[in-house]
Design a protein around this motif. Structure first.
Motif, PDB file in Angstrom:
ATOM      1  N   SER A  41      34.661  -2.459   9.271  1.00 19.40           N
ATOM      2  CA  SER A  41      33.976  -1.416  10.196  1.00 19.40           C
ATOM      3  C   SER A  41      32.499  -0.980   9.330  1.00 19.40           C
ATOM      4  N   PHE A  42      31.618  -0.530  10.089  1.00 16.81           N
ATOM      5  CA  PHE A  42      30.548   0.186   9.171  1.00 16.81           C
ATOM      6  C   PHE A  42      31.140   1.143   8.572  1.00 16.81           C
ATOM      7  N   GLU A  43      32.006   2.140   9.012  1.00 17.49           N
ATOM      8  CA  GLU A  43      32.414   3.463   8.556  1.00 17.49           C
ATOM      9  C   GLU A  43      33.159   2.940   7.042  1.00 17.49           C
ATOM     10  N   HIS A  44      34.148   1.997   7.238  1.00 15.84           N
ATOM     11  CA  HIS A  44      34.550   1.456   5.824  1.00 15.84           C
ATOM     12  C   HIS A  44      33.572   1.094   4.631  1.00 15.84           C
ATOM     13  N   TYR A  45      32.615   0.256   5.378  1.00 14.29           N
ATOM     14  CA  TYR A  45      31.414   0.011   4.352  1.00 14.29           C
ATOM     15  C   TYR A  45      30.680   0.971   3.709  1.00 14.29           C
ATOM     16  N   MET A  46      30.413   2.034   4.515  1.00 19.41           N
ATOM     17  CA  MET A  46      29.816   3.163   4.204  1.00 19.41           C
ATOM     18  C   MET A  46      30.553   3.772   3.141  1.00 19.41           C
ATOM     19  N   GLU A  47      31.791   3.941   3.628  1.00 15.39           N
ATOM     20  CA  GLU A  47      32.740   4.730   2.619  1.00 15.39           C
ATOM     21  C   GLU A  47      32.753   3.873   1.199  1.00 15.39           C
ATOM     22  N   ALA A  48      33.027   2.631   1.165  1.00 11.91           N
ATOM     23  CA  ALA A  48      32.980   1.728  -0.156  1.00 11.91           C
ATOM     24  C   ALA A  48      31.792   1.895  -0.842  1.00 11.91           C
ATOM     25  N   ALA A  49      30.612   1.475  -0.183  1.00 14.91           N
ATOM     26  CA  ALA A  49      29.228   1.703  -0.759  1.00 14.91           C
ATOM     27  C   ALA A  49      29.060   3.034  -1.451  1.00 14.91           C
ATOM     28  N   LEU A  50      29.513   3.938  -0.832  1.00 11.44           N
ATOM     29  CA  LEU A  50      29.227   5.440  -1.514  1.00 11.44           C
ATOM     30  C   LEU A  50      30.407   5.984  -2.380  1.00 11.44           C
ATOM     31  N   TYR A  51      31.480   5.456  -2.293  1.00  9.11           N
ATOM     32  CA  TYR A  51      32.589   6.203  -2.930  1.00  9.11           C
ATOM     33  C   TYR A  51      33.516   5.257  -3.624  1.00  9.11           C
ATOM     34  N   ILE A 200      30.239 -11.659   6.464  1.00  4.70           N
ATOM     35  CA  ILE A 200      29.389 -12.535   5.698  1.00  4.70           C
ATOM     36  C   ILE A 200      28.771 -13.640   6.143  1.00  4.70           C
ATOM     37  N   GLU A 201      27.598 -13.764   6.123  1.00  3.94           N
ATOM     38  CA  GLU A 201      26.857 -14.939   6.862  1.00  3.94           C
ATOM     39  C   GLU A 201      26.185 -15.624   5.522  1.00  3.94           C
ATOM     40  N   GLY A 202      26.659 -16.848   5.381  1.00  4.76           N
ATOM     41  CA  GLY A 202      26.429 -17.635   4.273  1.00  4.76           C
ATOM     42  C   GLY A 202      26.713 -16.770   3.019  1.00  4.76           C
ATOM     43  N   ASP A 203      25.585 -16.409   2.166  1.00  2.34           N
ATOM     44  CA  ASP A 203      26.087 -15.322   0.972  1.00  2.34           C
ATOM     45  C   ASP A 203      25.441 -14.139   1.196  1.00  2.34           C
ATOM     46  N   ARG A 204      25.314 -13.787   2.541  1.00  2.00           N
ATOM     47  CA  ARG A 204      24.649 -12.521   2.972  1.00  2.00           C
ATOM     48  C   ARG A 204      25.705 -11.481   3.729  1.00  2.00           C
ATOM     49  N   LEU A 205      25.583 -10.418   3.354  1.00  2.00           N
ATOM     50  CA  LEU A 205      26.403  -9.317   4.266  1.00  2.00           C
ATOM     51  C   LEU A 205      25.464  -9.352   5.788  1.00  2.00           C
ATOM     52  N   ALA A 206      26.193  -9.494   6.649  1.00  2.00           N
ATOM     53  CA  ALA A 206      25.437  -9.326   7.804  1.00  2.00           C
ATOM     54  C   ALA A 206      26.075  -8.289   9.070  1.00  2.00           C
ATOM     55  N   TRP A 207      25.372  -7.853   9.850  1.00  2.00           N
ATOM     56  CA  TRP A 207      25.989  -6.933  10.954  1.00  2.00           C
ATOM     57  C   TRP A 207      27.003  -7.811  11.640  1.00  2.00           C
ATOM     58  N   ALA A 208      27.898  -7.379  12.236  1.00  2.94           N
ATOM     59  CA  ALA A 208      28.594  -8.274  13.174  1.00  2.94           C
ATOM     60  C   ALA A 208      29.570  -7.093  14.131  1.00  2.94           C
ATOM     61  N   ALA A 209      29.541  -7.271  15.438  1.00  2.00           N
ATOM     62  CA  ALA A 209      30.212  -6.623  16.193  1.00  2.00           C
ATOM     63  C   ALA A 209      31.732  -6.892  16.597  1.00  2.00           C
ATOM     64  N   ARG A 210      32.577  -5.876  17.154  1.00  2.00           N
ATOM     65  CA  ARG A 210      33.778  -6.191  17.560  1.00  2.00           C
ATOM     66  C   ARG A 210      34.062  -5.033  18.687  1.00  2.00           C
ATOM     67  N   PRO A 211      34.925  -5.337  19.752  1.00  3.61           N
ATOM     68  CA  PRO A 211      35.412  -4.394  20.734  1.00  3.61           C
ATOM     69  C   PRO A 211      35.570  -3.053  19.786  1.00  3.61           C
ATOM     70  N   ALA A 212      34.819  -1.971  20.443  1.00  2.00           N
ATOM     71  CA  ALA A 212      35.474  -0.668  19.772  1.00  2.00           C
ATOM     72  C   ALA A 212      36.938  -0.349  20.255  1.00  2.00           C
ATOM     73  N   SER A 213      37.672   0.466  19.370  1.00  2.00           N
ATOM     74  CA  SER A 213      38.702   0.696  19.511  1.00  2.00           C
ATOM     75  C   SER A 213      38.902   2.065  20.990  1.00  2.00           C
ATOM     76  N   ALA A 214      40.056   2.236  21.547  1.00  2.00           N
ATOM     77  CA  ALA A 214      39.975   2.983  22.576  1.00  2.00           C
ATOM     78  C   ALA A 214      39.455   4.389  22.374  1.00  2.00           C
ATOM     79  N   ALA A 215      39.804   4.905  21.341  1.00  3.59           N
ATOM     80  CA  ALA A 215      39.382   6.238  20.581  1.00  3.59           C
ATOM     81  C   ALA A 215      37.824   6.283  20.513  1.00  3.59           C
TER      82      ALA A 215
END
Ligand SMILES: C[S@@+](CC[C@H](N)C(=O)[O-])C[C@H]1O[C@@H](n2cnc3c(N)ncnc32)[C@H](O)[C@@H]1O
Length: 396
Positions: A41-51, A200-215
């Motif tokens: 998820s982007f939330e986990h990406y942002m957490e890793a990229a910052l912390y 991951i798309e080729g050798d790039r990080l790329a946006w991708a969507a998944r169905p959101a959780s119920a919450a």
């Protein structure tokens, strides 16, 4: 010359060491994405990229604030900001007959030095000045700033890596910290909600969507309703961890004020239908752009603060909502004019310099309106001078 990479900064400009750091961070992220089955998820990406330990933007050693860094905050811009906040602290200390300060996310230490200097001249030094900061290299830098600027006061300063557990009375301050809390990024459709994440798309990080959780779907439906409805494909952010985080960092305050300053908006304006791409903003070498997938670990990633969410977090955390106004009104109410005179003395050049800084802090097109201040009071009822000129609580 066009940048070699998106995000406004070329690989050559970054230099070899920074490039090597970004490559290590990218390898770490790729590993996490593979481990998670191809998507985080982007939330986990942002957490890793910052912390992420040793790699994230706030955990590793980039310069971050000020000249030669990535962005400039109000305390970096001018000592007037800290001088004004010192006045608000002094007012609370008067009522409490003393008190301590906890500053969350103290950056270069400039705000702590400005506040301590001004409180000393007002004869209202805090019992303790505690700093809670996740960044080891910034904690070092804060210590160096304070040793240089207020060496005789360093004895009352203490650094924390975790929120304090021993109760204290006084003031909690957080300037430009809430915007770093990791957020979920979502894409809304009338019949479903998607969570945006990173693959991951080729050798790039790329946006991708998944169905959101119920919450997340439930939260987004409520936001869409509050905003008066969105069109298909609307993208924005949502910070689910804000209530728990604010409750945790303020838990030890017995009586006193928590003052939050950040850029953001009340919910109805934040989630306006026409703001279709959300509020993510990245900062690298004094340039702002909106692509968090480039330069991971080297750039700050932020999202605006939903001040309605912050107001809603106040009562469950055991506080009363005591004020909400723009930075312009906060600083004007705290006597920025007088502080300019005090700091400049009879030096006309210094006064002119402070007047220029005050304009950047307060003009609507600069930091004045984008930045808002919110006050929470716990076990304390008092009018707050900083919020005496404007009350925007009805907009929340
Ligand atoms: C944008 S800087 C603002 C610094 C300072 N308040 C100022 O106005 O100059 C963010 C600061 O918050 C710290 N920080 C970021 N996330 C944090 C967290 N979850 N808890 C504590 N500190 C955090 C960073 O290390 C940094 O010192």
């Amino acid at each position: 010359m066009a940048p070699e990479r998106p995000g406004g900064v070329s690989g050559a400009e970054l230099g070899e060491e920074a490039q090597a750091h970004a490559d290590r961070m990218r390898a770490h992220l790729v590993g996490r994405i593979h481990e998670a089955g191809g998507w985080i998820s982007f939330e986990h990406y942002m957490e890793a990229a910052l912390y992420a330990p040793g790699l994230g933007y706030y955990s590793a050693g980039a310069r971050k604030l000020g000249p030669g860094g990535d962005f400039t905050t109000a305390p970096e811009l001018s000592p007037l900001f800290g001088a004004c906040l010192a006045r608000q602290c002094a007012e609370v200390f008067d009522r409490l007959e003393g008190g301590s300060i906890l500053e969350i996310g103290a950056g270069s230490g400039a705000l702590a030095a400005d506040i301590l200097s001004r409180l000393e001249s007002l004869g209202r030094l805090p019992a303790r000045y505690r700093v809670l900061d996740v960044s080891a290299d910034l904690r070092d830098r804060q210590r160096r700033t304070l040793e240089k600027r207020v060496p005789h006061l360093i004895g009352c300063v203490e650094w924390l890596e975790l929120p304090p557990t021993a109760d204290f009375d006084g003031v909690i301050l957080a300037n430009e910290v809430l915007d770093a809390l990791p957020v979920a990024r979502f894409r809304w459709h009338p019949s479903r909600c998607e969570e945006l994440g990173v693959a991951i798309e080729g050798d790039r990080l790329a946006w991708a969507a998944r169905p959101a959780s119920a919450a997340l779907t439930l939260a987004c439906d409520a936001l869409a309703q509050a905003a008066g409805g969105w069109t298909d494909g609307y993208v924005s952010e949502y910070c689910a961890r804000l209530p728990a985080w604010t409750a945790e960092v303020t838990r030890a305050l017995g009586r006193g004020l928590a003052l939050w300053i950040d850029y953001g908006l009340p919910r109805r304006q934040y989630y306006l239908p026409e703001r279709r791409d959300g509020t993510l903003m990245c900062h690298l070498r004094q340039r702002a752009h909106d692509d968090p997938l480039v330069h991971p670990g080297l750039q700050d990633i932020t999202a605006w603060v939903d001040f309605t969410a912050l107001a809603q977090a106040c009562t469950p955390a055991g506080f009363a909502l005591a004020g909400f106004c723009t930075q312009t009104h906060l600083l004007a109410a705290l006597g920025v004019d007088q502080e300019m005179h005090t700091l400049a003395g009879s030096d006309a050049h210094r006064y002119a310099r402070f007047a220029g800084q005050a304009r950047r802090l307060m003009l609507p097109g600069e930091m004045g309106e984008r930045f808002k201040a919110m006050a929470w009071l716990r076990n304390l009822e008092m009018p707050l001078r900083g919020f005496s000129l404007q009350d925007l609580r009805h907009t929340l």
